[in-house]
Write a protein that holds these residues in place. Structure first.
Motif, PDB file in Angstrom:
ATOM      1  N   ASP A  12       0.837  -1.198   0.000  1.00 47.50           N
ATOM      2  CA  ASP A  12       0.000   0.000   0.000  1.00 47.50           C
ATOM      3  C   ASP A  12       0.873   1.248   0.000  1.00 47.50           C
ATOM      4  N   SER A  13       0.248   2.395   0.164  1.00 44.82           N
ATOM      5  CA  SER A  13       0.965   3.673   0.069  1.00 44.82           C
ATOM      6  C   SER A  13       1.980   3.862   1.187  1.00 44.82           C
ATOM      7  N   ARG A  14       1.860   3.075   2.275  1.00 50.51           N
ATOM      8  CA  ARG A  14       2.808   3.169   3.383  1.00 50.51           C
ATOM      9  C   ARG A  14       3.841   2.043   3.350  1.00 50.51           C
ATOM     10  N   GLY A  15       3.839   1.268   2.255  1.00 54.19           N
ATOM     11  CA  GLY A  15       4.825   0.217   2.090  1.00 54.19           C
ATOM     12  C   GLY A  15       4.469  -1.087   2.771  1.00 54.19           C
ATOM     13  N   ARG A  16       3.264  -1.197   3.330  1.00 52.18           N
ATOM     14  CA  ARG A  16       2.845  -2.420   4.003  1.00 52.18           C
ATOM     15  C   ARG A  16       2.347  -3.453   3.003  1.00 52.18           C
ATOM     16  N   VAL A  17       2.658  -4.723   3.236  1.00 54.22           N
ATOM     17  CA  VAL A  17       2.251  -5.792   2.331  1.00 54.22           C
ATOM     18  C   VAL A  17       0.740  -5.988   2.426  1.00 54.22           C
ATOM     19  N   VAL A  18       0.104  -6.054   1.261  1.00 59.89           N
ATOM     20  CA  VAL A  18      -1.348  -6.203   1.158  1.00 59.89           C
ATOM     21  C   VAL A  18      -1.684  -7.673   0.947  1.00 59.89           C
ATOM     22  N   SER A  19      -2.692  -8.149   1.650  1.00 56.42           N
ATOM     23  CA  SER A  19      -3.110  -9.544   1.494  1.00 56.42           C
ATOM     24  C   SER A  19      -3.663  -9.796   0.101  1.00 56.42           C
TER      25      SER A  19
ATOM     26  N   PHE B 161      -6.170   1.159  -9.692  1.00 57.25           N
ATOM     27  CA  PHE B 161      -5.391   0.235  -8.861  1.00 57.25           C
ATOM     28  C   PHE B 161      -4.549   1.034  -7.876  1.00 57.25           C
ATOM     29  N   PRO B 162      -4.794   0.905  -6.557  1.00 58.73           N
ATOM     30  CA  PRO B 162      -4.159   1.818  -5.589  1.00 58.73           C
ATOM     31  C   PRO B 162      -2.846   1.320  -5.002  1.00 58.73           C
ATOM     32  N   PHE B 163      -2.345   0.174  -5.489  1.00 56.71           N
ATOM     33  CA  PHE B 163      -1.206  -0.450  -4.849  1.00 56.71           C
ATOM     34  C   PHE B 163       0.061  -0.367  -5.702  1.00 56.71           C
TER      35      PHE B 163
END
Length: 536
Positions: A378-385, A398-400
């Motif tokens: 995501d926009s904060r660099g966290r891994v998205v499921s 697409f927001p990722f």
């Protein structure tokens, strides 16, 4: 322009200027007429207008002094050399200029001639120093190079501060490459004037031991091009094998001594085609005529040659094969210069948005588990499921982002070399090593892949550590993404040359893999550049 014509023209202007001064003493009215003509004719160029205002509208070309005579003589001599530089001689309109010189009879006419000479000089000087094509990007969108244009004051002040001939001699690129390209141009022009390289070799495939008319035609072609000593053999013998192998090496071909396919195509290229490549290369060299040069140490990547090289003090000190962008217009490697300031060992690959949208999002829309070697963030660099559907997203919504962590399968391999730029282009390692054995290596999305990235890193680090191998390997073994700054940033020049030279041996030629040189030649031709007196 012949020297007698040049001297006669200079003499005519000298006589006209002298008679004007002698027959009409310099009254205020006469001076005003000259000034008025200069002021009117430079009104559209602020820099030239400022130059003449600063010197009280005194002439630099049309006066009766020895200095004026020396400057106009030097200019006419330089214009006479324009053809040798592959410049558009008709653009400078020498005949019209000479006619104007001979017809000067008044102060106003002399003022108009003064400005005409200045404008002509500036046009010629800029063309000679930094190229005929002012905005290469308008011809080929991937040529995003900043051309080092100089202000008018540079040329005008320089002309007055030095011997005119000496200053004019500094304008053309002073590189050994430019000088050798000029010699190659002259040799090709001589070849064309004397009938070329003879009949082309007939189609087919010719191998060692073959005989017949095709082999004789090949033999004659190789002799004419300077690859084979004169011989009467009709057999594809060892001397012909060596000649073909040398030709293949000089043209970036697979070196196997067999004549067929692309080797035959390149052998049958005409000297006119080769001359166009050389003249485009001269224009490109003018674009690189930087005030401070290419750099005492610099990296040169010739996209058509598929090699990356490091030069120190003008000498080649490291070389490795490269893979460059694909021929598709949106994947071609652009041309520009920048400075490499760091490398990243064990890099992550942050997938460019264009690749996400065009290649990976369609797969994710069908299967959320696709391209599992990549993390979606995501926009904060966290891994998205991935336990969700991506079918609702389009390329715009697409927001990722997507990232490939460091590892043996990473698209960037074990190291990347950064010269931060808005085109997101850099040099890097790759796990796809088999591509380096290909003859034409256009497979990347635009970045430049290196065959020997570790050795490349050692060469760069050798200037800032006594143990570049140990330094690099210790950080590589850590497995952690590590940034290493270069103590001295290194200029990087991504160039595109289908013709280039070596200090010894034949001129090198490469294929126009992106079609850029063909487009540039058309632009040069439209600007008035000619081959053998015939615009093509």
């Amino acid at each position: 322009m012949t020297r007698p014509t040049l001297l006669r023209s200079v003499a005519l202007l000298a006589i006209a200027a002298a008679s004007f001064v002698a027959s009409k003493p310099a009254t205020a009215v006469q001076v005003t007429a000259f000034q008025q003509a200069v002021a009117e004719n430079v009104s559209g160029d602020d820099q030239v207008a400022a130059f003449y205002r600063a010197r009280g509208f005194e002439p630099i070309w049309t006066g009766g002094t020895e200095a004026d005579l020396e400057r106009r003589t030097a200019l006419l001599e330089a214009l006479g050399m324009a053809r040798h530089h592959g410049l558009p001689t008709a653009k400078y309109n020498s005949d019209a200029l000479l006619s104007q010189m001979a017809s000067v009879r008044s102060g106003f006419e002399r003022g108009a001639l003064e400005v005409a000479l200045t404008e002509l000089y500036l046009d010629f000087a800029r063309d000679l120093q930094t190229g005929v094509i002012e905005k290469p990007r308008s011809v080929v969108s991937s040529i995003v190079r900043e051309i080092p244009r100089r202000d008018a004051s540079y040329y005008l002040d320089g002309l007055l501060s030095d011997s005119p001939r000496a200053f004019l001699a500094t304008l053309a690129p002073q590189s050994h490459e430019y000088a050798r390209l000029m010699k190659a141009k002259m040799r090709l022009e001589h070849t064309i004037a004397h009938g070329g390289w003879g009949a082309p070799v007939p189609s087919g495939k010719f191998e060692p031991g073959d005989t017949g008319a095709g082999v004789v035609a090949l033999r004659n072609r190789l002799i004419a091009m300077g690859y084979l000593d004169r011989t009467v053999t009709a057999r594809y013998d060892s001397a012909m094998i060596d000649a073909v192998r040398q030709f293949q090496e000089d043209h970036g071909l697979t070196v196997d001594g067999v004549t067929g396919g692309e080797t035959l195509t390149q052998i049958n290229a005409t000297p006119q085609d080769r001359l166009k490549s050389v003249m485009v290369a001269m224009e490109r060299e003018r674009w690189l005529n930087l005030p401070d040069g290419l750099g005492e140490r610099h990296i040169l990547v010739n996209l058509t040659d598929f090699n990356a090289r490091i030069f120190d003090h003008g000498k080649l000190t490291f070389e490795t094969r490269s893979v460059v962008g694909h021929q598709d217009s949106d994947r071609q490697t652009p041309e520009f210069s920048d400075e490499m300031d760091h490398m990243v060992i064990n890099p992550s690959w942050y997938v460019p948005r264009s690749i996400i949208v065009k290649e990976y999002l369609p797969k994710l829309r069908s299967n959320p588990g696709a391209v599992s070697h990549l993390q979606i963030t995501d926009s904060r660099g966290r891994v998205v499921s991935r336990n969700q559907s991506f079918a609702r997203y389009s390329g715009n919504s697409f927001p990722f982002a997507m990232r490939q962590p460091p590892g043996p399968r990473n698209a960037l391999g074990t190291v990347k070399f950064m010269f931060p730029n808005k085109y997101n282009i850099y040099l890097h390692d790759t796990p796809a090593k088999s591509l380096f054995s290909r003859e034409v290596r256009t497979y990347s999305h635009g970045c430049v892949r290196l065959n020997d990235p570790h050795d490349f890193a050692y060469a760069l680090l050798a200037r800032q550590t006594d143990d570049p191998v140990g330094f690099f390997q210790s950080r590589l073994r850590s497995g952690s993404e590590t940034r290493v700054n270069l103590d001295e940033p290194v200029p990087v020049h991504l160039i595109y040359r289908t013709a280039f030279t070596h200090a010894k041996g034949h001129t090198q030629f490469r294929r126009d893999v992106y079609g850029r040189d063909a487009a540039l030649w058309n632009a040069l031709s439209a600007a008035g550049v000619e081959i053998g007196g015939i615009r093509s």
